[in-house]
Design a protein around this motif. Structure first.
Motif, PDB file in Angstrom:
ATOM      1  N   ARG A  10       0.823  -1.210   0.000  1.00 48.74           N
ATOM      2  CA  ARG A  10       0.000   0.000   0.000  1.00 48.74           C
ATOM      3  C   ARG A  10       0.859   1.262   0.000  1.00 48.74           C
ATOM      4  O   ARG A  10       0.395   2.324  -0.303  1.00 48.74           O
ATOM      5  CB  ARG A  10      -0.930   0.018   1.204  1.00 48.74           C
ATOM      6  N   ALA A  11       2.138   1.143   0.392  1.00 44.76           N
ATOM      7  CA  ALA A  11       3.034   2.297   0.372  1.00 44.76           C
ATOM      8  C   ALA A  11       3.852   2.324  -0.923  1.00 44.76           C
ATOM      9  O   ALA A  11       4.738   3.143  -1.069  1.00 44.76           O
ATOM     10  CB  ALA A  11       3.961   2.259   1.581  1.00 44.76           C
ATOM     11  N   ALA A  12       3.535   1.417  -1.827  1.00 42.69           N
ATOM     12  CA  ALA A  12       4.272   1.327  -3.088  1.00 42.69           C
ATOM     13  C   ALA A  12       4.049   2.582  -3.929  1.00 42.69           C
ATOM     14  O   ALA A  12       3.075   3.305  -3.746  1.00 42.69           O
ATOM     15  CB  ALA A  12       3.798   0.091  -3.857  1.00 42.69           C
ATOM     16  N   PRO A  13       4.976   2.836  -4.868  1.00 43.68           N
ATOM     17  CA  PRO A  13       4.832   4.012  -5.723  1.00 43.68           C
ATOM     18  C   PRO A  13       3.514   3.987  -6.506  1.00 43.68           C
ATOM     19  O   PRO A  13       2.956   2.932  -6.784  1.00 43.68           O
ATOM     20  CB  PRO A  13       6.023   3.904  -6.674  1.00 43.68           C
ATOM     21  N   ALA A  14       3.060   5.166  -6.849  1.00 43.64           N
ATOM     22  CA  ALA A  14       1.813   5.301  -7.599  1.00 43.64           C
ATOM     23  C   ALA A  14       1.950   4.686  -8.987  1.00 43.64           C
ATOM     24  O   ALA A  14       3.007   4.765  -9.594  1.00 43.64           O
ATOM     25  CB  ALA A  14       1.448   6.770  -7.727  1.00 43.64           C
ATOM     26  N   PRO A  15       0.873   4.117  -9.491  1.00 41.29           N
ATOM     27  CA  PRO A  15       0.930   3.529 -10.825  1.00 41.29           C
ATOM     28  C   PRO A  15       0.912   4.568 -11.949  1.00 41.29           C
ATOM     29  O   PRO A  15       1.240   4.253 -13.080  1.00 41.29           O
ATOM     30  CB  PRO A  15      -0.315   2.648 -10.876  1.00 41.29           C
ATOM     31  N   GLN A  16       0.509   5.799 -11.632  1.00 41.34           N
ATOM     32  CA  GLN A  16       0.397   6.819 -12.671  1.00 41.34           C
ATOM     33  C   GLN A  16       0.913   8.164 -12.172  1.00 41.34           C
ATOM     34  O   GLN A  16       1.064   8.380 -10.980  1.00 41.34           O
ATOM     35  CB  GLN A  16      -1.070   6.993 -13.095  1.00 41.34           C
ATOM     36  N   ARG A  17       1.142   9.063 -13.120  1.00 42.24           N
ATOM     37  CA  ARG A  17       1.457  10.460 -12.823  1.00 42.24           C
ATOM     38  C   ARG A  17       0.358  11.305 -13.454  1.00 42.24           C
ATOM     39  O   ARG A  17      -0.186  10.957 -14.495  1.00 42.24           O
ATOM     40  CB  ARG A  17       2.811  10.870 -13.410  1.00 42.24           C
ATOM     41  N   ALA A  18       0.042  12.416 -12.818  1.00 40.78           N
ATOM     42  CA  ALA A  18      -0.982  13.328 -13.339  1.00 40.78           C
ATOM     43  C   ALA A  18      -0.492  14.756 -13.135  1.00 40.78           C
ATOM     44  O   ALA A  18      -0.008  15.101 -12.054  1.00 40.78           O
ATOM     45  CB  ALA A  18      -2.312  13.122 -12.617  1.00 40.78           C
ATOM     46  N   GLY A  19      -0.608  15.567 -14.161  1.00 40.24           N
ATOM     47  CA  GLY A  19      -0.272  16.976 -14.032  1.00 40.24           C
ATOM     48  C   GLY A  19      -1.493  17.759 -13.584  1.00 40.24           C
ATOM     49  O   GLY A  19      -2.521  17.737 -14.246  1.00 40.24           O
ATOM     50  N   ILE A  20      -1.383  18.403 -12.436  1.00 43.96           N
ATOM     51  CA  ILE A  20      -2.489  19.201 -11.898  1.00 43.96           C
ATOM     52  C   ILE A  20      -1.956  20.600 -11.631  1.00 43.96           C
ATOM     53  O   ILE A  20      -0.974  20.761 -10.896  1.00 43.96           O
ATOM     54  CB  ILE A  20      -3.067  18.591 -10.609  1.00 43.96           C
ATOM     55  N   VAL A  69       0.435  26.822 -12.127  1.00 41.16           N
ATOM     56  CA  VAL A  69       1.641  26.101 -12.542  1.00 41.16           C
ATOM     57  C   VAL A  69       1.374  24.599 -12.418  1.00 41.16           C
ATOM     58  O   VAL A  69       1.006  24.114 -11.346  1.00 41.16           O
ATOM     59  CB  VAL A  69       2.854  26.497 -11.664  1.00 41.16           C
ATOM     60  N   SER A  70       1.562  23.855 -13.510  1.00 44.65           N
ATOM     61  CA  SER A  70       1.324  22.415 -13.490  1.00 44.65           C
ATOM     62  C   SER A  70       2.388  21.711 -12.648  1.00 44.65           C
ATOM     63  O   SER A  70       3.579  21.993 -12.763  1.00 44.65           O
ATOM     64  CB  SER A  70       1.335  21.861 -14.910  1.00 44.65           C
ATOM     65  N   HIS A  71       1.938  20.816 -11.774  1.00 43.11           N
ATOM     66  CA  HIS A  71       2.827  20.040 -10.909  1.00 43.11           C
ATOM     67  C   HIS A  71       2.577  18.554 -11.149  1.00 43.11           C
ATOM     68  O   HIS A  71       1.430  18.137 -11.340  1.00 43.11           O
ATOM     69  CB  HIS A  71       2.564  20.358  -9.432  1.00 43.11           C
ATOM     70  N   PRO A  72       3.633  17.730 -11.082  1.00 38.83           N
ATOM     71  CA  PRO A  72       3.458  16.287 -11.277  1.00 38.83           C
ATOM     72  C   PRO A  72       2.998  15.605  -9.980  1.00 38.83           C
ATOM     73  O   PRO A  72       3.738  15.542  -9.006  1.00 38.83           O
ATOM     74  CB  PRO A  72       4.862  15.818 -11.678  1.00 38.83           C
TER      75      PRO A  72
END
Length: 192
Positions: free
Chosen positions: A106-116, A121-124
């Motif tokens: 459950r603490a594993a890295p996220a499966p995706q990235r999203a720019g918000i 300013v867009s952040h990953p």
């Protein structure tokens, strides 16, 4: 006056006001954010203190019980520990299991990235697209901006690509929305 161990409406209202005053007093300790142009309901989300210092502050936009909603939580430190707790709580795992599994999948890295975008300013953001958010909240998504201060988003409805976050300078609409919801719940289920 208490009846059968239940708080009277006056006592219940005093507790709401006490918590609201604590939130007001610490509302400027962390930057608060919300979806740009949000026109729906607003309430206080998750707020937590450690040793009387604000550790995280959340604002809730929408209604998790029926409709699209977004909770934006600012964390004083990295948001991953809070995210891990929320993911495990959403999956119904006990606090003891959470402590034992801090480094579990459950603490594993996220499966995706999203720019918000945050203040234009867009952040990953690290993005978990399909997560249990809790029995009452159903399923939705989680995302974090792993900085200090950090941002953690819990949402059901709007996709990350549909969000633009901006600074929120006034918590009063959120406090008023929370107060109204809590008192309506008291009036529906309690007697005073």
């Amino acid at each position: 006056m208490r009846y059968g161990g239940r708080l009277s409406r006056i006592e219940f209202t005093a507790l709401i006001d006490q918590q609201a005053n604590r939130i007001r007093a610490s509302a400027t300790a962390l930057p608060l954010y919300g979806p740009a142009g949000w026109g729906g309901p607003r309430r206080i989300g998750a707020w937590g203190w450690e040793d009387e210092r604000l550790a995280h502050a959340g604002l809730l936009f929408g209604d998790p019980a029926g409709g699209p909603w977004v909770e934006v939580i600012t964390t004083a430190g990295p948001p991953m520990p809070l995210l891990t707790d929320l993911r495990m709580a959403g999956a119904g795992e006990t606090q003891g299991a959470r402590r034992a599994a801090v480094r579990a999948p459950r603490a594993a890295p996220a499966p995706q990235r999203a720019g918000i975008p945050v203040d234009g300013v867009s952040h990953p953001f690290s993005h978990w697209p399909d997560e249990p958010l809790g029995e009452a909240e159903g399923r939705g998504w989680l995302a974090i901006l792993d900085e200090v201060p950090g941002l953690l988003l819990r949402a059901s409805g709007p996709a990350p690509a549909e969000l633009m976050l901006t600074r929120v300078g006034d918590v009063e609409p959120h406090l008023a929305g929370t107060r109204a919801q809590l008192l309506a719940g008291y009036d529906e289920h309690g007697t005073g």
